[in-house]
Design an enzyme around this catalytic site. Structure first.
Site, PDB file in Angstrom:
ATOM      1  N   SER A 177       0.842  -1.189   0.000  1.00  0.00           N
ATOM      2  CA  SER A 177       0.000   0.000   0.000  1.00  0.00           C
ATOM      3  C   SER A 177       0.884   1.248   0.000  1.00  0.00           C
ATOM      4  CB  SER A 177      -0.944  -0.023   1.203  1.00  0.00           C
ATOM      5  OG  SER A 177      -1.808   1.088   1.196  1.00  0.00           O
ATOM      6  N   TYR A 204      -4.886   7.459  -7.067  1.00  0.00           N
ATOM      7  CA  TYR A 204      -3.862   6.564  -6.514  1.00  0.00           C
ATOM      8  C   TYR A 204      -4.140   6.301  -5.034  1.00  0.00           C
ATOM      9  CZ  TYR A 204       0.737   5.014  -4.839  1.00  0.00           C
ATOM     10  OH  TYR A 204       1.767   4.316  -4.238  1.00  0.00           O
ATOM     11  N   LYS A 208      -4.834   2.752  -2.929  1.00  0.00           N
ATOM     12  CA  LYS A 208      -3.973   2.308  -1.834  1.00  0.00           C
ATOM     13  C   LYS A 208      -4.768   2.125  -0.533  1.00  0.00           C
ATOM     14  CE  LYS A 208      -1.431   1.205  -3.966  1.00  0.00           C
ATOM     15  NZ  LYS A 208      -0.537   0.029  -4.082  1.00  0.00           N
TER      16      LYS A 208
END
Length: 334
Positions: A177, A204, A208
């Site tokens: 992550s 993004y 994550k």
């Protein structure tokens, strides 16, 4: 008993001094955990092994004696960058294009043709801050690549992981992550970026956060059956994943050039938390948490900065994690 947040590696991270400093490398983790040659007969799968963290993760895992299957989209590039890691038959290369759910299914089929065992799944591959685009299945690129394809990969391999779990070494899933999970809570109204103006940094970050949620939900669902999962922040490393961007420049501006450079690591160090999650004796039979700096993450401190460690309050939201898991099952038709 819950694992403590500190570990024997905590002190090494107190005063970082840039790449190559006293913080451990992935290979040092293997040695410190007394795992050299210790996992012979077990099997691991690692995604994203054509550059950076994937290469160093594969190198360290090979040192444990485990049979390692590594994946890449570009096999020629992977053969070139992995080099002597591929010598012999202990490490084997598989094709996987995470922009295609069909490719995920094909990779699983290829893996099952070579082994009926899987003890460690390391979902390392990913993309970061890419322009707006869609996967072959119509998903926003970060969402489809970083989360949904890896989610499907786990679901297809879950029976093998459960069956391979043993009392002395229970099966482990490690999902790479990022601190970007702190960018904001999950927006369930627009997971695929069809309504909002596209923001690659937020896109993004959402993917994550999905990685963190997936690991914690895997633990809740399957931990009692001997299948455990961790999400991992590797740290600040310059790899093929990280292209210079405006957001990166702002980190230097807001946090200071020297302070930022000091927390940066090389790829060998960056792979260390992933490998710690995969081989640590301290973490045996446990999971569900977010790891960083070779330890279990603590909550962010008041007034935290971009390069400071810690997870935000929504990282462990059980209701949202369960909701995301159920949505993801439907999206990938697992």
């Amino acid at each position: 008993m819950e694992p403590t947040t500190t570990s024997k590696y905590t002190a090494a991270h107190l005063k970082p001094n840039g790449p190559g400093d006293a913080r451990p490398t992935a290979l040092q983790i293997v040695r410190n955990e007394r795992r050299e040659g210790d996992l012979v007969g077990k099997v691991a799968l690692i995604t994203g092994c054509s550059s950076g963290l994937g290469i160093e993760t594969a190198r360290a895992m090979k040192a444990t004696g485990i049979t390692v299957f590594v994946t890449a989209r570009n096999l020629d590039k992977a053969r070139d960058t992995l080099g002597d890691i591929l010598d012999g038959d202990q490490v084997q290369l598989l094709h996987l294009d995470l922009e295609s759910l069909e490719s995920v299914r094909k990779c699983v089929s290829d893996l099952k043709a070579r082994t009926n065992k899987l003890n460690v799944l390391i979902e390392n591959a990913g993309i970061r801050h890419v322009p707006k685009g869609r996967t072959k299945d119509g998903f926003e690129l970060h969402w489809g690549t970083n989360h949904l394809s890896h989610f499907l990969l786990f679901e297809l391999l879950r029976p093998m992981l459960l069956e391979s779990s043993a009392p002395d070494f229970q099966s482990r899933v490690i999902i790479v992550s990022s601190t970007a999970h702190r960018n904001g809570p999950m927006d369930f109204n627009d997971l695929n970026w069809e309504k909002r103006r596209y923001d690659p940094v937020l896109a993004y970050g959402q993917s994550k956060l999905a990685n963190v949620y997936t690991a914690s939900e895997i633990e809740r669902r399957y931990g009692s059956q001997g299948l455990h999962a961790w999400s991992v922040h590797p740290g600040g490393i310059r790899t093929g994943l990280q292209r210079p961007s405006f957001s990166d420049a702002m980190i230097f501006v807001k946090c200071g050039v020297m302070a930022t450079l000091k927390v940066m690591m090389n790829a060998e160090q960056g792979a260390s938390t992933t490998v710690w999650a995969a081989v640590s004796r301290e973490l045996e039979g446990r999971g569900g948490k977010y790891l960083e700096r070779n330890q279990i993450s603590q909550p962010v401190k008041k007034g935290w900065g971009l390069i400071d460690p810690g997870h935000v309050e929504w990282a462990y939201d059980e209701e949202r994690a369960k909701k995301l898991y159920e949505i993801s099952l439907g999206l990938v038709h697992a």
